[in-house]
Enzyme design. Structure first.
Site, short mmCIF file in Angstrom:
data_model
loop_
_atom_site.label_atom_id
_atom_site.label_comp_id
_atom_site.label_asym_id
_atom_site.label_seq_id
_atom_site.Cartn_x
_atom_site.Cartn_y
_atom_site.Cartn_z
N ASP A 433 -7.68 8.47 -11.04
CA ASP A 433 -6.49 7.91 -10.36
C ASP A 433 -5.73 9.07 -9.72
O ASP A 433 -5.52 10.11 -10.35
CB ASP A 433 -5.63 7.18 -11.39
CG ASP A 433 -4.49 6.41 -10.75
OD1 ASP A 433 -4.58 5.17 -10.69
OD2 ASP A 433 -3.54 7.06 -10.27
N ASP A 450 -3.70 6.62 3.58
CA ASP A 450 -5.11 6.24 3.78
C ASP A 450 -6.00 7.47 3.98
O ASP A 450 -7.11 7.56 3.47
CB ASP A 450 -5.24 5.34 5.02
CG ASP A 450 -4.76 3.92 4.73
OD1 ASP A 450 -4.47 3.65 3.55
OD2 ASP A 450 -4.69 3.11 5.67
N GLU A 476 -5.55 3.21 -5.56
CA GLU A 476 -5.92 4.64 -5.51
C GLU A 476 -6.70 5.00 -6.76
O GLU A 476 -6.70 6.13 -7.22
CB GLU A 476 -4.63 5.48 -5.33
CG GLU A 476 -3.84 5.87 -6.55
CD GLU A 476 -3.19 4.72 -7.33
OE1 GLU A 476 -3.59 3.57 -7.15
OE2 GLU A 476 -2.32 5.00 -8.14
N1 LIG Z 1 -1.89 4.16 1.81
C1 LIG Z 1 -2.33 3.34 0.86
N2 LIG Z 1 -1.69 3.16 -0.22
C2 LIG Z 1 -2.14 2.35 -1.18
C3 LIG Z 1 -3.36 1.67 -1.00
N3 LIG Z 1 -3.59 0.93 -2.13
C4 LIG Z 1 -2.55 1.15 -2.94
N4 LIG Z 1 -1.64 2.02 -2.39
C5 LIG Z 1 -0.41 2.48 -2.90
O1 LIG Z 1 -0.66 3.34 -4.01
C6 LIG Z 1 0.50 3.39 -4.76
C7 LIG Z 1 0.18 3.47 -6.22
O2 LIG Z 1 1.38 3.87 -6.91
P1 LIG Z 1 1.56 3.84 -8.40
O3 LIG Z 1 0.67 2.77 -9.03
O4 LIG Z 1 2.97 3.68 -8.67
O5 LIG Z 1 1.13 5.23 -8.96
P2 LIG Z 1 1.32 6.66 -8.44
O6 LIG Z 1 2.38 6.78 -7.44
O7 LIG Z 1 0.00 7.23 -7.98
O8 LIG Z 1 1.76 7.38 -9.74
P3 LIG Z 1 0.85 7.69 -10.95
O9 LIG Z 1 -0.37 6.85 -10.90
O10 LIG Z 1 1.69 7.41 -12.10
O11 LIG Z 1 0.52 9.13 -10.79
C8 LIG Z 1 1.30 2.18 -4.34
O12 LIG Z 1 2.48 2.62 -3.64
C9 LIG Z 1 0.42 1.39 -3.44
O13 LIG Z 1 1.16 0.76 -2.41
C10 LIG Z 1 -4.06 1.87 0.21
O14 LIG Z 1 -5.15 1.31 0.48
N5 LIG Z 1 -3.53 2.71 1.11
#
Ligand SMILES: Nc1nc2c(ncn2[C@@H]2O[C@H](COP(=O)(O)OP(=O)(O)OP(=O)(O)O)[C@@H](O)[C@H]2O)c(=O)[nH]1
Length: 559
Positions: A433, A450, A476
């Protein structure tokens, strides 16, 4: 529905274009075979037509010749009856007396009853004595003359047919002749008699030359006739062991020309009919005149002769010579041959030629249309195939990272775990992750996020081994399954990926760079004695959560 079924069948083949090619080749062969079959039937009809056309001319000519030959035989029988039992009348007695008084003259004519009989024309005793073939036998001459007188009455009745004019005559070895075209009483009689007995038809009827005493045909060139050439049918007259003379009929070639022209043209047939003698010399033709140059070369004539010689009377056949179609028929009543020559040019202009041209054009058109539809359908199938491949890829892969999507990845990973279980091999799972990814999105925008995702996936793909499989299982979140890999080895792989991801700064838009990091949780089948992929993934996810808790950018393989 039907279209779907076809699509399913086509999709089974690795290369549907090959199927399309095969189908079109089959259709092309099928249509070509059908056209060829039509052409064969047409050719059969053409050959039958050529045969019928020649047969109709041969039958007409044969019928006419048969009629004339029957007359000739009738005249011979009449002479024979008369020789057996001659009738003595005032007229015959006068005839014999006239003969006795005239027989020494260079020429003479007995004109007894010109309304009902033909004149008898003769030459002198001296003329007869000077020719070894002639013989005025004193014991038989009177009987023969009275018999010839009877014949002159009958022959007078013979009428000239308009269809095939001919001349009948009796040439006696005793120095006189009867003819259906009588001369006037002048010196011409000597020349006429001389010519009659000097021709090959006469000598060919001697007992030595014709031991079977049968009818013979001869073809002679007569410079004194306007038409030049003559064909003659002749039979000998024999009685009591003596050869008396020859009964014959001859046809000027012009009459044969006219006959052939009428017989052939009445049927409105194309081509030219020619009459050949038994030595394959052309005699008459249905064309305006005989061809100036020979129609056939010597080898071609030899080929015709070899085919014809073996055939029976009345038989017919055909052969191809260069671009010409030759039909031949042997006549029943003439020792010669009818040949029909049909040139390619005449054939093309004729009925069968026109049908053949239409058939060829139809075949060409259908082949052209088939080719055009082949090009179009090949193009459509090619598009359909690539569309299908794209759809299939999109159903299984994530377009952003080009890794397996969640559904496809779970399927593949479960299969791999089962295989490892069956083979007793170790099996490990890495759950990854990206750290604080939300802040990248928030700070640089979604498209930059992206870009980071695609970059991390590329790092991931470069780091794992050939047999390992990775997939994007969440926003992610990524997962990697490692067959035949222990927990320690999998931890090393995860560590390698972590270092790679964190080692470089990534250039985002507006010239700003970012260094990203990821946290990893690793689990393996051996430690839990469990090969269920979904459970192993949740163990790894649990350890990933622990790595996040412990400060991120690290690998965790324990609870
Ligand atoms: N640009 C983009 N963002 C995505 C995609 N799928 C998910 N996200 C974003 O990824 C983010 C995941 O955030 P969180 O689950 O809070 O976790 P994090 O910010 O990585 O924090 P930790 O996992 O705790 O390190 C969210 O803001 C989603 O909107 C995608 O296909 N493209």
């Amino acid at each position: 529905m039907f279209g779907n079924a076809i699509q399913r069948v086509i999709s089974r083949f690795k290369n549907p274009q090959k199927v399309v090619n095969l189908c079109f080749i089959v259709v092309f062969i099928f249509s070509t075979v059908l056209t060829w079959r039509e052409a064969v039937v047409l050719e059969g009809a053409y050959v039958a037509n050529q045969r019928n056309s020649l047969d109709s001319v041969a039958t007409l000519l044969d019928r006419q010749l048969q009629h004339n030959i029957d007359n000739l035989l009738f005249y011979r029988n009449s002479m024979l009856y008369a020789l057996q039992s001659p009738i003595s009348t005032d007229k015959t007695r006068k005839t014999l007396a006239d003969f006795d008084s005239l027989r020494t003259q260079p020429y003479w004519q007995l004109r007894l009853d010109l309304n009902r009989s033909l004149p008898m024309n003769g030459v002198s005793d001296e003329f007869v004595n000077n020719s070894p073939l002639l013989d005025r036998d004193e014991q038989t001459i009177h009987t023969e003359l009275s018999s010839a007188l009877e014949l002159s009455y009958i022959m007078r009745l013979s009428h000239q047919t308009q269809t095939l004019p001919q001349r009948m005559f009796y040439a006696s070895r005793s120095g006189f002749f009867l003819t259906s075209t009588p001369p006037s009483n002048d010196p011409q009689i000597v020349a006429l008699y001389y010519r009659l007995v000097a021709q090959p038809y006469f000598s060919s009827q001697s007992p030595e030359n014709n031991p079977r005493r049968e009818l013979k045909w001869t073809h002679t060139f007569n410079p004194n006739m306007s038409s030049g050439q003559i064909i003659t049918a002749a039979i000998p007259l024999d009685y009591n062991g003596r050869w008396y003379g020859v009964l014959a009929l001859d046809y000027p070639i012009d009459s044969l020309h006219t006959f052939l022209r009428q017989a052939h043209n009445n049927e409105q047939h194309e081509g030219t009919v020619l009459l050949y003698d038994n030595e394959l010399n052309p005699i008459a033709t249905s064309a305006k005149s005989l061809p100036k140059h020979p129609l056939f070369t010597a080898p071609q004539l030899a080929r015709i002769a070899s085919v014809v010689t073996a055939a029976k009377q009345g038989a017919q056949g055909e052969l191809r010579m260069d671009s010409r179609f030759i039909t031949w028929a042997k006549l029943n009543n003439y020792d010669g041959l009818l040949i029909k020559v049909h040139t390619l040019e005449e054939g093309v202009q004729g009925e069968f030629g026109r049908i053949s041209v239409v058939l060829s054009v139809l075949w060409l058109l259908s082949t052209l249309m088939l080719f055009v539809s082949w090009v179009v359908i090949r193009h459509l199938v090619s598009n359909m195939f690539s569309l299908q491949q794209t759809l299939t890829w999109r159903a299984n892969y994530d377009t952003l990272t080009r890794l397996y999507n969640r559904g496809a990845f779970f399927e593949v990973a479960s299969k791999l775990s089962q295989e490892c279980q069956q083979q007793g091999q170790p099996f490990s799972v890495i759950q990854m992750d990206l750290d604080l990814f939300k802040s990248i999105n928030d700070r640089y925008g979604h498209s930059s996020g992206d870009k980071v995702l695609a970059h991390a996936a590329a790092m991931l793909s470069d780091a794992f081994r050939h047999d390992d499989v990775a997939g994007r299982v969440g926003g992610e979140e990524f997962c990697i399954v490692l067959p035949d890999t222990s927990l320690e080895e999998a931890t090393k792989v995860a560590e390698r990926i972590r270092v790679r991801i964190n080692s470089k700064e990534l250039l985002l838009k507006q010239g700003s760079t970012v260094r990203i990091s990821a946290s990893f949780g690793v689990s393996s089948a051996f430690e839990f004695n469990d090969y269920d992929f979904e459970r192993l993934q949740s163990y790894a996810d649990h350890r990933l959560y622990k790595a996040k808790q412990d400060g991120r950018n690290r690998v965790c393989n324990t609870d």
